[in-house]
Design a protein around this motif. Structure first.
Motif, PDB file in Angstrom:
ATOM      1  N   GLN A 147       0.799  -1.224   0.000  1.00 19.01           N
ATOM      2  CA  GLN A 147       0.000   0.000   0.000  1.00 19.01           C
ATOM      3  C   GLN A 147       0.832   1.273   0.000  1.00 19.01           C
ATOM      4  O   GLN A 147       0.278   2.386  -0.041  1.00 19.01           O
ATOM      5  N   LEU A 148       2.152   1.147   0.037  1.00 19.79           N
ATOM      6  CA  LEU A 148       3.001   2.340  -0.007  1.00 19.79           C
ATOM      7  C   LEU A 148       3.058   2.956  -1.394  1.00 19.79           C
ATOM      8  O   LEU A 148       3.394   4.138  -1.539  1.00 19.79           O
ATOM      9  N   ALA A 149       2.755   2.168  -2.431  1.00 19.76           N
ATOM     10  CA  ALA A 149       2.733   2.706  -3.789  1.00 19.76           C
ATOM     11  C   ALA A 149       1.482   3.568  -3.974  1.00 19.76           C
ATOM     12  O   ALA A 149       0.656   3.722  -3.066  1.00 19.76           O
ATOM     13  N   GLY A 150       1.331   4.120  -5.162  1.00 23.77           N
ATOM     14  CA  GLY A 150       0.194   4.986  -5.441  1.00 23.77           C
ATOM     15  C   GLY A 150      -1.108   4.213  -5.570  1.00 23.77           C
ATOM     16  O   GLY A 150      -1.151   3.002  -5.347  1.00 23.77           O
ATOM     17  N   PRO A 151      -2.194   4.900  -5.946  1.00 22.46           N
ATOM     18  CA  PRO A 151      -3.502   4.243  -6.083  1.00 22.46           C
ATOM     19  C   PRO A 151      -3.430   3.058  -7.046  1.00 22.46           C
ATOM     20  O   PRO A 151      -2.786   3.130  -8.099  1.00 22.46           O
ATOM     21  N   GLY A 152      -4.053   1.941  -6.644  1.00 18.40           N
ATOM     22  CA  GLY A 152      -3.996   0.750  -7.463  1.00 18.40           C
ATOM     23  C   GLY A 152      -2.625   0.100  -7.471  1.00 18.40           C
ATOM     24  O   GLY A 152      -2.303  -0.685  -8.360  1.00 18.40           O
ATOM     25  N   VAL A 153      -1.808   0.404  -6.462  1.00 24.16           N
ATOM     26  CA  VAL A 153      -0.442  -0.122  -6.339  1.00 24.16           C
ATOM     27  C   VAL A 153       0.368   0.260  -7.575  1.00 24.16           C
ATOM     28  O   VAL A 153       1.179  -0.514  -8.089  1.00 24.16           O
ATOM     29  N   ALA A 170       8.030   7.448   6.733  1.00 25.16           N
ATOM     30  CA  ALA A 170       7.746   7.437   8.174  1.00 25.16           C
ATOM     31  C   ALA A 170       7.113   6.120   8.605  1.00 25.16           C
ATOM     32  O   ALA A 170       7.426   5.596   9.680  1.00 25.16           O
ATOM     33  N   VAL A 171       6.223   5.566   7.790  1.00 24.27           N
ATOM     34  CA  VAL A 171       5.580   4.292   8.126  1.00 24.27           C
ATOM     35  C   VAL A 171       6.626   3.186   8.231  1.00 24.27           C
ATOM     36  O   VAL A 171       6.626   2.397   9.185  1.00 24.27           O
ATOM     37  N   LEU A 172       7.519   3.118   7.281  1.00 20.21           N
ATOM     38  CA  LEU A 172       8.553   2.085   7.291  1.00 20.21           C
ATOM     39  C   LEU A 172       9.451   2.211   8.515  1.00 20.21           C
ATOM     40  O   LEU A 172       9.758   1.224   9.190  1.00 20.21           O
ATOM     41  N   ARG A 173       9.864   3.417   8.817  1.00 18.28           N
ATOM     42  CA  ARG A 173      10.752   3.608   9.958  1.00 18.28           C
ATOM     43  C   ARG A 173      10.033   3.338  11.275  1.00 18.28           C
ATOM     44  O   ARG A 173      10.624   2.761  12.196  1.00 18.28           O
ATOM     45  N   HIS A 174       8.765   3.707  11.354  1.00 17.93           N
ATOM     46  CA  HIS A 174       8.015   3.437  12.578  1.00 17.93           C
ATOM     47  C   HIS A 174       7.818   1.940  12.767  1.00 17.93           C
ATOM     48  O   HIS A 174       7.856   1.443  13.901  1.00 17.93           O
ATOM     49  N   ALA A 175       7.600   1.229  11.673  1.00 12.00           N
ATOM     50  CA  ALA A 175       7.425  -0.219  11.776  1.00 12.00           C
ATOM     51  C   ALA A 175       8.650  -0.859  12.421  1.00 12.00           C
ATOM     52  O   ALA A 175       8.526  -1.698  13.323  1.00 12.00           O
ATOM     53  N   THR A 189       7.970   0.458  -4.113  1.00 13.28           N
ATOM     54  CA  THR A 189       8.096   0.089  -2.697  1.00 13.28           C
ATOM     55  C   THR A 189       9.513  -0.342  -2.350  1.00 13.28           C
ATOM     56  O   THR A 189      10.013  -0.026  -1.263  1.00 13.28           O
ATOM     57  N   ASN A 190      10.184  -1.046  -3.238  1.00 13.92           N
ATOM     58  CA  ASN A 190      11.553  -1.459  -2.942  1.00 13.92           C
ATOM     59  C   ASN A 190      12.478  -0.265  -2.779  1.00 13.92           C
ATOM     60  O   ASN A 190      13.349  -0.243  -1.896  1.00 13.92           O
ATOM     61  N   ARG A 191      12.313   0.730  -3.618  1.00 15.65           N
ATOM     62  CA  ARG A 191      13.160   1.926  -3.507  1.00 15.65           C
ATOM     63  C   ARG A 191      12.842   2.706  -2.234  1.00 15.65           C
ATOM     64  O   ARG A 191      13.750   3.277  -1.610  1.00 15.65           O
ATOM     65  N   LEU A 192      11.575   2.731  -1.839  1.00 17.09           N
ATOM     66  CA  LEU A 192      11.217   3.378  -0.574  1.00 17.09           C
ATOM     67  C   LEU A 192      11.833   2.642   0.613  1.00 17.09           C
ATOM     68  O   LEU A 192      12.344   3.269   1.557  1.00 17.09           O
ATOM     69  N   ILE A 193      11.773   1.318   0.577  1.00 13.90           N
ATOM     70  CA  ILE A 193      12.357   0.515   1.658  1.00 13.90           C
ATOM     71  C   ILE A 193      13.854   0.788   1.769  1.00 13.90           C
ATOM     72  O   ILE A 193      14.389   0.987   2.871  1.00 13.90           O
ATOM     73  N   ARG A 194      14.518   0.835   0.645  1.00 16.91           N
ATOM     74  CA  ARG A 194      15.963   1.111   0.667  1.00 16.91           C
ATOM     75  C   ARG A 194      16.248   2.502   1.221  1.00 16.91           C
ATOM     76  O   ARG A 194      17.146   2.686   2.058  1.00 16.91           O
ATOM     77  N   GLU A 195      15.494   3.492   0.760  1.00 19.34           N
ATOM     78  CA  GLU A 195      15.708   4.865   1.230  1.00 19.34           C
ATOM     79  C   GLU A 195      15.458   4.986   2.724  1.00 19.34           C
ATOM     80  O   GLU A 195      16.217   5.647   3.447  1.00 19.34           O
ATOM     81  N   ALA A 196      14.409   4.329   3.212  1.00 15.80           N
ATOM     82  CA  ALA A 196      14.013   4.487   4.614  1.00 15.80           C
ATOM     83  C   ALA A 196      14.881   3.684   5.566  1.00 15.80           C
ATOM     84  O   ALA A 196      15.147   4.133   6.693  1.00 15.80           O
TER      85      ALA A 196
END
Length: 294
Positions: A31-37, A49-54, A73-80
């Motif tokens: 669900q971190l991606a845009g609408p419709g994944v 923030a969600v990833l880091r809080h998790a 999502t993979n790039r967000l995970i890496r960045e976070a």
């Protein structure tokens, strides 16, 4: 209810997955991606923030895929999160791709599967993937359908021998396909659609529990009729919880090998989901919930 600390998150027990012992409540990044994944998140900073809080809350298992977004999502995970905590297990999946029109398409040729593993490695910033789930196409990308998985799984097993993948799982599969898969390589988890009312995998879950194989249900609230949703909400009100918390708590109660990956793009919702680890379902509530499948 609120999630308070790592010790309470661990209250629901743990599961061995990919050679690591992880808490039974993980996090799904879909669900971190845009609408419709598809496409980037509406709020990039909120996704980070969600990833880091998790992680701060004690989550040590994240489920993702490079076809979420795609690549988002993979790039967000890496960045976070990179450099990643030593105890963090990242599970990804291959076997699909996204069309330019946001459609979901099968991507299961040997070349596509190999490319997907390399894409996941690059976008996550890893040299080896902890666990890769082979996502079978089944009934036009929806429910599982019988058929051999030897060609696709053999490609993934070869990548494992090359040292690019540590462990292998299966997604959207039948019990027969799990058994076929176990003759090709070790299978550490199965990820299928299962919840309070969608219980076609009851026998499979019990069989996998006896073999020490984790079962990861997706869509914890998917496929409910209005009446079933009303009854779930009634139980939730009586327990002072949300319907999602009750659905997750029931899944944790269902079998010791069940490992959950609820997803959200909100820190507040993440806290609610993780608090399901603390929710106790009394006998009368369990009885009412078990009747929903009927």
């Amino acid at each position: 209810m609120s999630i308070l600390d790592k010790s309470k998150l661990g209250k629901s027990g743990s599961v061995t997955l990919g050679g690591k012992t992880v808490r039974r409540l993980g996090y799904g990044a879909m669900q971190l991606a845009g609408p419709g994944v598809f496409g980037p998140p509406k709020d990039h900073d909120a996704a980070i923030a969600v990833l880091r809080h998790a992680i701060e809350a004690g989550v040590d298992h994240i489920d993702t895929s490079d076809f979420y977004g795609p690549h988002v999502t993979n790039r967000l995970i890496r960045e976070a999160l990179a450099p990643y905590p030593d105890d963090l297990l990242i599970v990804t999946k291959i076997g699909a791709r996204r069309g330019d029109d946001a459609s979901w398409l099968q991507a299961a040729s040997p070349d596509e599967l190999r490319q997907a593993v390399h894409d996941n490695l690059r976008n996550l910033g890893l040299e080896v993937l902890d666990v890769v789930n082979l996502r079978l196409w089944g009934d036009n990308g929806h429910a599982p359908a019988e058929g051999t998985i030897e060609r696709e799984l053999s490609v993934l097993a070869d990548l494992q021998r090359q040292g690019l993948v540590r462990h292998i799982g299966l997604s959207n599969v039948t019990a027969a396909q799990v058994e076929e898969g176990r003759r090709i390589c070790e299978i550490v988890c199965v990820q299928n659609h299962y919840n309070l009312v969608h219980r076609a995998d009851d026998a499979l879950i019990d069989d996998l529990a006896g073999k020490g194989i984790a079962y990861v249900p997706f869509f914890p609230l998917g496929g409910f009729s209005p009446l079933q949703s009303d009854q779930l909400s009634d139980v939730a009100r009586r327990l002072g919880a949300t319907p999602m918390q009750v659905a997750l708590a029931w899944l944790l109660k269902r079998a010791p090998n069940v490992l959950l990956i609820p997803g959200t793009s909100s820190v507040g919702h993440l806290r609610e989901n993780l608090a399901a680890a603390e929710l106790v379902l009394p006998a009368d509530a369990l009885e009412q919930l078990n009747r929903l499948a009927a």
